[in-house]
Design a protein around this motif. Structure first.
Motif, PDB file in Angstrom:
ATOM      1  N   PHE A 257       0.831  -1.212   0.000  1.00 33.14           N
ATOM      2  CA  PHE A 257       0.000   0.000   0.000  1.00 33.14           C
ATOM      3  C   PHE A 257       0.864   1.261   0.000  1.00 33.14           C
ATOM      4  O   PHE A 257       1.870   1.330   0.700  1.00 33.14           O
ATOM      5  N   LYS A 258       0.467   2.233  -0.817  1.00 36.11           N
ATOM      6  CA  LYS A 258       1.225   3.486  -0.897  1.00 36.11           C
ATOM      7  C   LYS A 258       0.972   4.353   0.334  1.00 36.11           C
ATOM      8  O   LYS A 258       1.825   5.103   0.784  1.00 36.11           O
ATOM      9  N   LYS A 259      -0.293   4.275   0.867  1.00 37.53           N
ATOM     10  CA  LYS A 259      -0.674   5.168   1.982  1.00 37.53           C
ATOM     11  C   LYS A 259      -0.721   4.382   3.286  1.00 37.53           C
ATOM     12  O   LYS A 259      -1.456   3.403   3.417  1.00 37.53           O
ATOM     13  N   LYS A 260       0.022   4.872   4.257  1.00 36.73           N
ATOM     14  CA  LYS A 260       0.086   4.202   5.557  1.00 36.73           C
ATOM     15  C   LYS A 260      -1.253   4.319   6.295  1.00 36.73           C
ATOM     16  O   LYS A 260      -1.686   3.386   6.973  1.00 36.73           O
ATOM     17  N   GLU A 261      -1.926   5.494   6.105  1.00 36.14           N
ATOM     18  CA  GLU A 261      -3.184   5.753   6.854  1.00 36.14           C
ATOM     19  C   GLU A 261      -4.212   4.661   6.583  1.00 36.14           C
ATOM     20  O   GLU A 261      -4.923   4.232   7.496  1.00 36.14           O
ATOM     21  N   VAL A 262      -4.299   4.212   5.316  1.00 38.51           N
ATOM     22  CA  VAL A 262      -5.294   3.188   4.952  1.00 38.51           C
ATOM     23  C   VAL A 262      -5.097   1.952   5.830  1.00 38.51           C
ATOM     24  O   VAL A 262      -6.043   1.418   6.406  1.00 38.51           O
ATOM     25  N   LEU A 263      -3.839   1.518   5.981  1.00 35.66           N
ATOM     26  CA  LEU A 263      -3.562   0.301   6.758  1.00 35.66           C
ATOM     27  C   LEU A 263      -3.721   0.546   8.254  1.00 35.66           C
ATOM     28  O   LEU A 263      -4.151  -0.346   8.994  1.00 35.66           O
ATOM     29  N   GLU A 264      -3.391   1.755   8.699  1.00 33.06           N
ATOM     30  CA  GLU A 264      -3.552   2.049  10.133  1.00 33.06           C
ATOM     31  C   GLU A 264      -5.020   2.015  10.538  1.00 33.06           C
ATOM     32  O   GLU A 264      -5.366   1.561  11.625  1.00 33.06           O
ATOM     33  N   GLU A 265      -5.861   2.431   9.598  1.00 34.86           N
ATOM     34  CA  GLU A 265      -7.313   2.397   9.848  1.00 34.86           C
ATOM     35  C   GLU A 265      -7.771   0.948   9.991  1.00 34.86           C
ATOM     36  O   GLU A 265      -8.504   0.594  10.921  1.00 34.86           O
ATOM     37  N   VAL A 266      -7.291   0.082   9.067  1.00 35.71           N
ATOM     38  CA  VAL A 266      -7.637  -1.346   9.110  1.00 35.71           C
ATOM     39  C   VAL A 266      -7.117  -1.935  10.425  1.00 35.71           C
ATOM     40  O   VAL A 266      -7.834  -2.645  11.135  1.00 35.71           O
ATOM     41  N   HIS A 267      -5.873  -1.611  10.761  1.00 36.63           N
ATOM     42  CA  HIS A 267      -5.220  -2.094  11.976  1.00 36.63           C
ATOM     43  C   HIS A 267      -6.082  -1.757  13.212  1.00 36.63           C
ATOM     44  O   HIS A 267      -6.320  -2.612  14.076  1.00 36.63           O
ATOM     45  N   ASN A 268      -6.593  -0.529  13.268  1.00 42.73           N
ATOM     46  CA  ASN A 268      -7.425  -0.115  14.420  1.00 42.73           C
ATOM     47  C   ASN A 268      -8.765  -0.832  14.428  1.00 42.73           C
ATOM     48  O   ASN A 268      -9.276  -1.198  15.493  1.00 42.73           O
ATOM     49  N   LEU A 269      -9.316  -1.065  13.245  1.00 46.38           N
ATOM     50  CA  LEU A 269     -10.648  -1.696  13.138  1.00 46.38           C
ATOM     51  C   LEU A 269     -10.652  -3.144  13.617  1.00 46.38           C
ATOM     52  O   LEU A 269     -11.664  -3.615  14.138  1.00 46.38           O
ATOM     53  N   ILE A 270      -9.534  -3.849  13.437  1.00 47.29           N
ATOM     54  CA  ILE A 270      -9.558  -5.307  13.650  1.00 47.29           C
ATOM     55  C   ILE A 270      -9.123  -5.736  15.048  1.00 47.29           C
ATOM     56  O   ILE A 270      -9.129  -6.920  15.358  1.00 47.29           O
ATOM     57  N   GLN A 271      -8.697  -4.794  15.890  1.00 47.06           N
ATOM     58  CA  GLN A 271      -8.146  -5.190  17.205  1.00 47.06           C
ATOM     59  C   GLN A 271      -9.124  -6.075  17.995  1.00 47.06           C
ATOM     60  O   GLN A 271     -10.315  -5.766  18.092  1.00 47.06           O
ATOM     61  N   ASN A 272      -8.578  -7.209  18.524  1.00 44.53           N
ATOM     62  CA  ASN A 272      -9.318  -8.163  19.382  1.00 44.53           C
ATOM     63  C   ASN A 272     -10.560  -8.765  18.731  1.00 44.53           C
ATOM     64  O   ASN A 272     -11.481  -9.189  19.422  1.00 44.53           O
ATOM     65  N   LYS A 273     -10.598  -8.787  17.429  1.00 45.52           N
ATOM     66  CA  LYS A 273     -11.788  -9.335  16.745  1.00 45.52           C
ATOM     67  C   LYS A 273     -11.612 -10.827  16.463  1.00 45.52           C
ATOM     68  O   LYS A 273     -10.507 -11.354  16.421  1.00 45.52           O
ATOM     69  N   GLN A 274     -12.756 -11.452  16.257  1.00 48.88           N
ATOM     70  CA  GLN A 274     -12.768 -12.855  15.814  1.00 48.88           C
ATOM     71  C   GLN A 274     -12.656 -12.873  14.291  1.00 48.88           C
ATOM     72  O   GLN A 274     -13.011 -11.904  13.624  1.00 48.88           O
ATOM     73  N   ALA A 275     -12.166 -14.022  13.762  1.00 48.89           N
ATOM     74  CA  ALA A 275     -12.079 -14.143  12.309  1.00 48.89           C
ATOM     75  C   ALA A 275     -12.426 -15.573  11.922  1.00 48.89           C
ATOM     76  O   ALA A 275     -12.561 -16.449  12.790  1.00 48.89           O
ATOM     77  N   THR A 276     -12.623 -15.777  10.631  1.00 48.25           N
ATOM     78  CA  THR A 276     -12.954 -17.138  10.183  1.00 48.25           C
ATOM     79  C   THR A 276     -12.181 -17.462   8.905  1.00 48.25           C
ATOM     80  O   THR A 276     -11.838 -16.563   8.134  1.00 48.25           O
ATOM     81  N   ILE A 277     -11.929 -18.758   8.709  1.00 48.68           N
ATOM     82  CA  ILE A 277     -11.219 -19.176   7.495  1.00 48.68           C
ATOM     83  C   ILE A 277     -12.265 -19.402   6.417  1.00 48.68           C
ATOM     84  O   ILE A 277     -13.074 -20.330   6.496  1.00 48.68           O
ATOM     85  N   THR A 278     -12.257 -18.530   5.401  1.00 50.49           N
ATOM     86  CA  THR A 278     -13.313 -18.596   4.370  1.00 50.49           C
ATOM     87  C   THR A 278     -12.881 -19.391   3.146  1.00 50.49           C
ATOM     88  O   THR A 278     -13.684 -19.721   2.308  1.00 50.49           O
TER      89      THR A 278
END
Length: 719
Positions: A257-278
């Motif tokens: 990714f060219k923009k760090k902000e985009v990934l930092e936003e994703v990083h903040n959104l996913i903290q302590n979340k559950q996930a699934t193998i799709t």
């Protein structure tokens, strides 16, 4: 019954033929016995006239003398390499011996047994038909791919009339005359135009310049490269049974990714979340061994793997293995074997499989990867012969093992690995992307055992589709785009071989097509020589494995007006034309007409171009100027031909600074009179513009001090 005269290209090959025919009697310049005479050349015994041999006015270099194209090309006995104005005595003597043998009354046939290639044909024919005289005896050609006894005896049963080799001879002559005309004319005119001082020439050549341009272009790409930052997001997941694995965030098929902000936003959104193998994909993949070696691939492999090796050295060592009957003909561009060699190859494999720890895994099979006529041009790929080596030098061992191992690999099991790909999606977010993980496990080692090639396994935990996992950590990392890498001999050979068409292993069908149609820069036999010459004439230099353009090389590319000579396509077309002449598809006359026209036009365009000096050649004459007092004996230090040294050297004073001093040369510097005066007066000198190993310029104080344990002096540096 009459005798047959066999002419080999070198004494060592003549000896192999004599051994095969069990002939022991050696005379001055030949073997004789069993109705055979075996004699030899030392490579070329004759060479083309120099320009001055045709016309006395060509002794002096004047612009008005060029273009110079002889109306007929003439040959003379080879010159002495140490003194070009003299004839090579050994060559003259051997020619006399060969020609007297050719005049024998009991002679029934002459057999040319020179190498089966353009140069070999030229060497044999230039000796046998010397001076345009047709010999009384019939002339035949022995065409072999190796010098083992079986092949020699079989080859002598299947001789070809030499006149059927006319296309091969035409290609050899066309190459020789074209390179002479282009080289003599453009080298002379370019030297007169662009160089101050004539003690050596500014080399211009048909294959030299496009090769230089490849290196120049890569250097420019690197110089003009602007690094950019990019960012990645990596997350760590934990499975239900507490195993961990990592995934990289991907959006629109992109993980950078060219923009760090985009990934930092994703990083903040996913903290302590559950996930699934799709998604989970498990696939078994086959890995085939690399193809058999042709010369360029062998040179690339060795120069890349071993320090201090050059393509030129690889060819010399391979040539010696070939002459010792241990490998097949090395100057080949093919990576497969002729289909007629199946039985012979099975025998060679059996000989070399004995006593190997994985002998039971080796199985001979006739596959298209190994046996394929469509992928063979005049010579099959390089493989060992059935002769097992008794003693090898360290260098021979390196090249021989590479060839033998590559051969054995073809008949080992195909390597197989299992690749697992996981897609993990995070719950309760409206992310457009997902996390991607990749695992790899080697299931069958197969041919990788031969050279103990270690596979890097990335093991993912065992998880099922739709299984829930916990996100336990994530981080955004910063990366920088990297410039392209400098060319090495390996990458340069690849570009030369394919005339600039880049390729990956799996696209090699199209690549092989281009090699087989003859579209290349130089031939397998000449590429190493070209790279060596570029270094020798000072157009390129090496830093560890990297090849770099020198200042002189750079100025030449930027100034020299004949742009066609730098063009890969143009040179590729000339090489293709030679390859077509060899196949009988194109005419020698037409090709030479084109080359002579090109040369005439090029000379004119150099004459009309802007006057610039791109090279100053200062002849290092001895001025005998006194530069200061000798620190060792108090004598006078003077400027000599090869060194700045003490005038009391006859009385045993050892103080000297060589003009080609290795320490200074390693930093691309030569000692100057000013530097030496400073060292003698002040004990140290401030030197500007030294170059580090990494190519960076710097300044430093240098001193030249006597060693404590002997009479010699060493350099010391301070910043």
């Amino acid at each position: 019954m009459g005798v047959q005269l066999i002419l080999a290209e070198k004494p060592s090959v003549a000896k192999n033929i004599a051994d095969a025919l069990k002939i022991k009697t050696k005379k001055d310049g030949y073997f004789e016995g069993n109705n055979y005479i075996i004699t030899w050349a030392f490579g070329h015994l004759v060479e083309l006239y120099d320009a001055k041999d045709y016309d006395g006015k060509m002794r002096s270099w004047k612009m008005d003398n060029f273009p110079f194209i002889p109306s007929e090309f003439k040959y003379k006995v080879k010159s002495n390499p140490r003194n070009r104005s003299q004839t090579d005595g050994g060559a003259a003597k051997q020619l006399k011996i060969i020609h007297s043998l050719m005049k024998r009354n009991d002679l029934e046939a002459i057999i040319s047994a020179c190498d089966y290639d353009r140069e070999g044909q030229l060497i044999g024919d230039s000796i046998i038909y010397r001076g345009g005289v047709k010999p009384k005896a019939s002339v035949f050609r022995l065409l072999l791919n190796e010098w083992t006894q079986n092949e020699v005896l079989q080859g002598l049963e299947n001789l070809k009339p030499n006149n059927t080799m006319q296309p091969l001879r035409d290609a050899g002559i066309s190459r020789q005359w074209a390179d002479w005309v282009i080289g003599i004319n453009l080298t002379s005119v370019a030297t007169l135009k662009y160089q101050q001082g004539k003690s050596k020439a500014l080399n211009i050549g048909r294959v030299l310049l496009p090769t230089l341009k490849i290196i120049y272009d890569r250097d420019q790409e690197i110089a003009n490269f602007k690094p950019e930052d990019y960012f990645k997001l990596t997350a760590t997941f934990q499975t239900e049974d507490n195993h961990e694995y990592e995934g990289i965030y991907i959006e629109n098929k992109d993980e950078k990714f060219k923009k760090k902000e985009v990934l930092e936003e994703v990083h903040n959104l996913i903290q302590n979340k559950q996930a699934t193998i799709t998604d989970k994909q498990v696939e078994k993949k086959k890995e085939f061994p690399p193809f058999l070696f042709n010369l360029s691939n062998l040179q690339g492999f060795i120069t890349n793997k071993y320090k201090g090796w050059t393509s030129d050295k690889v060819l010399k060592v391979a040539q010696s293995l070939y002459e010792k009957k241990l490998i097949t003909y090395p100057r080949t561009s093919s990576i497969a074997l002729e289909e007629s060699l199946v039985a012979k190859t099975a025998h060679v494999l059996k000989v070399h499989s004995e006593d190997l720890p994985y002998e039971d895994e080796i199985k001979f099979m006739k596959t298209k990867r190994v046996f394929n006529n469509a992928k063979v041009e005049s010579h099959s790929a390089i493989i060992p012969t059935y002769v097992k080596p008794k003693r090898l030098s360290a260098d021979e061992g390196i090249v021989y093992s590479a060839i033998k191992n590559r051969f054995i690999m073809q008949f080992m099991p195909i390597a197989i690995y299992e690749e697992t790909k996981l897609v993990t999606k995070v719950f309760e977010t409206d992310l457009r992307g997902f996390f991607h993980s990749k695992g790899k496990v080697q299931l069958v080692e197969g041919w990788k055992k031969v050279e103990k090639i270690q596979s890097k396994d990335t093991i993912l935990p065992f998880v099922g589709l739709n299984e829930h996992v916990q996100l336990i950590g994530s981080e955004v990392t910063t990366h920088v785009t990297k410039p392209p890498k400098h060319h090495t001999e390996r990458t340069l050979l690849r570009v030369m071989e394919t005339c600039g068409k880049s390729y990956k292993e799996d696209e090699s069908e199209e690549l092989m097509g281009s090699i087989l149609t003859g579209f290349s820069i130089g031939t397998a036999a000449t590429r190493a020589e070209t790279i060596k010459k570029l270094k020798d004439v000072g157009y390129i230099t090496t830093e560890s494995k990297n090849l770099l353009c020198t200042e002189l090389g750079k100025r030449l590319v930027e100034t020299f007006p004949v742009k066609n000579l730098f063009d890969l396509e143009f040179t590729g077309r000339l090489e293709k034309a030679l390859s077509d002449i060899q196949k009988g598809k194109a005419s020698k006359q037409e090709f030479l007409r084109l080359v002579f026209h090109f040369t005439t036009e090029s000379v004119e365009s150099i004459k009309c171009a802007e006057d610039v000096i791109i090279n100053k050649v200062t002849s290092s004459r001895a001025t005998n100027e006194v530069l200061g007092t000798c620190p060792q004996c108090g004598g006078k230090v003077t400027d000599g031909f090869k060194a700045f040294g003490c005038s009391n050297w006859k009385k045993g004073c050892t103080f000297v600074i060589w003009k080609n001093d290795k320490y200074l040369a390693s930093m691309r510097k030569k000692p100057t009179k000013t530097m030496v005066k400073m060292l003698l007066k002040e004990k140290k000198a401030f030197v500007k513009g030294l170059t580090s190993k990494g190519g960076k310029k710097f300044n430093a104080y240098l001193s030249y001090e006597k060693n404590s344990n002997n009479d010699y002096y060493s350099w010391k540096m301070e910043f």
